[in-house]
Design a protein around this motif. Structure first.
Motif, PDB file in Angstrom:
ATOM      1  N   GLU A   1       0.828  -1.203   0.000  1.00 36.18           N
ATOM      2  CA  GLU A   1       0.000   0.000   0.000  1.00 36.18           C
ATOM      3  C   GLU A   1       0.867   1.259   0.000  1.00 36.18           C
ATOM      4  O   GLU A   1       0.559   2.234  -0.711  1.00 36.18           O
ATOM      5  N   ASP A   2       1.924   1.251   0.798  1.00 35.22           N
ATOM      6  CA  ASP A   2       2.791   2.435   0.860  1.00 35.22           C
ATOM      7  C   ASP A   2       3.502   2.682  -0.469  1.00 35.22           C
ATOM      8  O   ASP A   2       3.741   3.839  -0.846  1.00 35.22           O
ATOM      9  N   GLU A   3       3.835   1.615  -1.179  1.00 34.70           N
ATOM     10  CA  GLU A   3       4.457   1.786  -2.492  1.00 34.70           C
ATOM     11  C   GLU A   3       3.470   2.378  -3.488  1.00 34.70           C
ATOM     12  O   GLU A   3       3.856   3.176  -4.363  1.00 34.70           O
ATOM     13  N   VAL A   4       2.195   2.024  -3.372  1.00 30.77           N
ATOM     14  CA  VAL A   4       1.169   2.651  -4.211  1.00 30.77           C
ATOM     15  C   VAL A   4       1.129   4.148  -3.934  1.00 30.77           C
ATOM     16  O   VAL A   4       1.167   4.981  -4.846  1.00 30.77           O
ATOM     17  N   VAL A   5       1.054   4.509  -2.651  1.00 33.84           N
ATOM     18  CA  VAL A   5       0.961   5.918  -2.281  1.00 33.84           C
ATOM     19  C   VAL A   5       2.195   6.692  -2.732  1.00 33.84           C
ATOM     20  O   VAL A   5       2.104   7.877  -3.094  1.00 33.84           O
TER      21      VAL A   5
ATOM     22  N   PRO B   1     -11.374   0.015  -1.791  1.00 28.34           N
ATOM     23  CA  PRO B   1      -9.955  -0.311  -1.544  1.00 28.34           C
ATOM     24  C   PRO B   1      -9.451   0.388  -0.286  1.00 28.34           C
ATOM     25  O   PRO B   1      -8.555   1.237  -0.329  1.00 28.34           O
ATOM     26  N   MET B   2     -10.005   0.020   0.867  1.00 26.22           N
ATOM     27  CA  MET B   2      -9.771   0.776   2.087  1.00 26.22           C
ATOM     28  C   MET B   2      -8.345   0.661   2.617  1.00 26.22           C
ATOM     29  O   MET B   2      -7.865   1.572   3.294  1.00 26.22           O
ATOM     30  N   SER B   3      -7.651  -0.442   2.338  1.00 29.96           N
ATOM     31  CA  SER B   3      -6.266  -0.520   2.833  1.00 29.96           C
ATOM     32  C   SER B   3      -5.408   0.555   2.174  1.00 29.96           C
ATOM     33  O   SER B   3      -4.527   1.141   2.814  1.00 29.96           O
ATOM     34  N   ILE B   4      -5.664   0.844   0.901  1.00 32.49           N
ATOM     35  CA  ILE B   4      -4.910   1.910   0.228  1.00 32.49           C
ATOM     36  C   ILE B   4      -5.416   3.280   0.672  1.00 32.49           C
ATOM     37  O   ILE B   4      -4.627   4.218   0.826  1.00 32.49           O
ATOM     38  N   VAL B   5      -6.727   3.398   0.913  1.00 33.22           N
ATOM     39  CA  VAL B   5      -7.254   4.653   1.470  1.00 33.22           C
ATOM     40  C   VAL B   5      -6.595   4.940   2.812  1.00 33.22           C
ATOM     41  O   VAL B   5      -6.212   6.082   3.100  1.00 33.22           O
ATOM     42  N   ARG B   6      -6.451   3.903   3.664  1.00 34.61           N
ATOM     43  CA  ARG B   6      -5.793   4.119   4.956  1.00 34.61           C
ATOM     44  C   ARG B   6      -4.347   4.583   4.760  1.00 34.61           C
ATOM     45  O   ARG B   6      -3.848   5.441   5.506  1.00 34.61           O
ATOM     46  N   ALA B   7      -3.660   4.038   3.756  1.00 37.46           N
ATOM     47  CA  ALA B   7      -2.292   4.479   3.472  1.00 37.46           C
ATOM     48  C   ALA B   7      -2.268   5.942   3.043  1.00 37.46           C
ATOM     49  O   ALA B   7      -1.345   6.695   3.403  1.00 37.46           O
ATOM     50  N   ILE B   8      -3.261   6.366   2.289  1.00 35.64           N
ATOM     51  CA  ILE B   8      -3.355   7.781   1.905  1.00 35.64           C
ATOM     52  C   ILE B   8      -3.602   8.640   3.137  1.00 35.64           C
ATOM     53  O   ILE B   8      -3.010   9.726   3.290  1.00 35.64           O
TER      54      ILE B   8
ATOM     55  N   GLY C   1       0.061  -1.615 -10.515  1.00 38.57           N
ATOM     56  CA  GLY C   1       0.510  -2.338  -9.333  1.00 38.57           C
ATOM     57  C   GLY C   1      -0.600  -3.136  -8.691  1.00 38.57           C
ATOM     58  O   GLY C   1      -1.784  -2.784  -8.809  1.00 38.57           O
ATOM     59  N   VAL C   2      -0.221  -4.231  -8.013  1.00 34.01           N
ATOM     60  CA  VAL C   2      -1.173  -5.134  -7.345  1.00 34.01           C
ATOM     61  C   VAL C   2      -0.751  -5.305  -5.887  1.00 34.01           C
ATOM     62  O   VAL C   2       0.427  -5.553  -5.597  1.00 34.01           O
TER      63      VAL C   2
END
Length: 279
Positions: free
Chosen positions: A7-11, A31-38, A221-222
């Motif tokens: 997730e951090d690499e996405v952000v 996609p809440m895990s990535i939202v949390r990273a944001i 990315g996945v």
């Protein structure tokens, strides 16, 4: 090509000021895990395009979003997303409202690389009052006036699917795709989080052909994120956590309640959060 990342690499690929599309629908398969990273990041001034739910509400409450492009923002069991309501009433965000079908056409136009798509959706409605950027065109083969729905080009799209392989092919196992494929096709970068990462052959075995609608061509990315949609649903893997959403909704009553909620919500790592949800 292996496209797996965290997730951090996405952000790290995102920048302040970007227009970001978020998949799912209300309180379903966000996609809440990535939202949390944001939320944990220093990103600001984002334009968020979404059939919105708690993803939009949280980004508004955290001061990450400055503009919304949406057809609605709802947590399902809480019909009007409370943090979204506060952001709109206080003027913390501006909005470019669209009808649900108009939002779909805007994504389709971007995916097809055309400047707009004609539609009757919105004629005679208050959308032209509330979204002055909308224009009309005359049918070149007749005389009918139609709405010219502008293409919605995204800097990045983030979606959550049930299954994916390391190359970016992904599948939904629930009842609806929620236009996640169009979000990815309309974006310069596309990111998919999934409940379970499989080999390409196992993905073909586990997911029927009609569910494998997310093509690696549109995926940058996945992220493997079991329970990554929580508190929203990701059926058949897990249902919505209504108790959590009610607690979250209550945090909109004042700034102190939100600060208390979010400090606990974002405590620890994403892996710790996912394990806690699973247990």
């Amino acid at each position: 090509m292996n496209k797996t990342m965290s997730e951090d690499e996405v952000v790290s690929r995102l920048e302040s000021g970007m227009t970001i599309g978020i998949g799912g629908w209300a309180a379903r398969r966000k996609p809440m895990s990535i939202v949390r990273a944001i939320l944990r990041s220093d990103l600001t001034d984002l334009t968020i395009a979404s059939y919105g739910g708690p993803d939009v509400g949280m980004l508004c409450a955290a001061g990450k979003a400055s503009k919304l492009i949406s057809a609605f923002v709802s947590d399902d069991s809480v019909p009007l997303e409370p943090h979204y309501r506060v952001a709109r009433q206080t003027g913390a965000v501006t909005e470019q409202p669209m009808d649900e079908g108009m939002f779909l056409l805007a994504l389709q136009a971007a995916a097809w690389r055309v400047p707009f798509l004609p539609s009757r959706v919105g004629l005679g409605s208050d959308l032209f009052r509330d979204n002055p950027s909308l224009k009309t065109v005359t049918d070149p083969y007749g005389s009918e006036e139609l709405v010219a729905v502008p293409a919605l080009h995204l800097d990045a799209a983030i979606v959550h699917l049930n299954r994916a392989d390391e190359r970016g092919n992904a599948a939904f196992l629930g009842p609806d795709l929620y236009f996640d494929d169009l979000l990815l096709e309309a974006a310069a970068m596309g990111f998919v989080s999934c409940e379970k990462l499989l080999t390409t052959s196992d993905l073909a075995d586990e997911a029927p052909l009609h569910t494998r609608r997310t093509n690696r061509m549109f995926v940058t990315g996945v992220v493997e994120a079991p329970n990554g949609a929580h508190p929203t649903s990701c059926v058949p893997d897990h249902d919505v956590d209504d108790a959590f959403l009610r607690t979250y909704a209550g945090s909109a009553k004042d700034a102190g309640a939100w600060e208390s909620f979010v400090s606990e919500y974002l405590a620890g790592s994403e892996a710790d959060y996912q394990k806690a949800v699973a247990s």
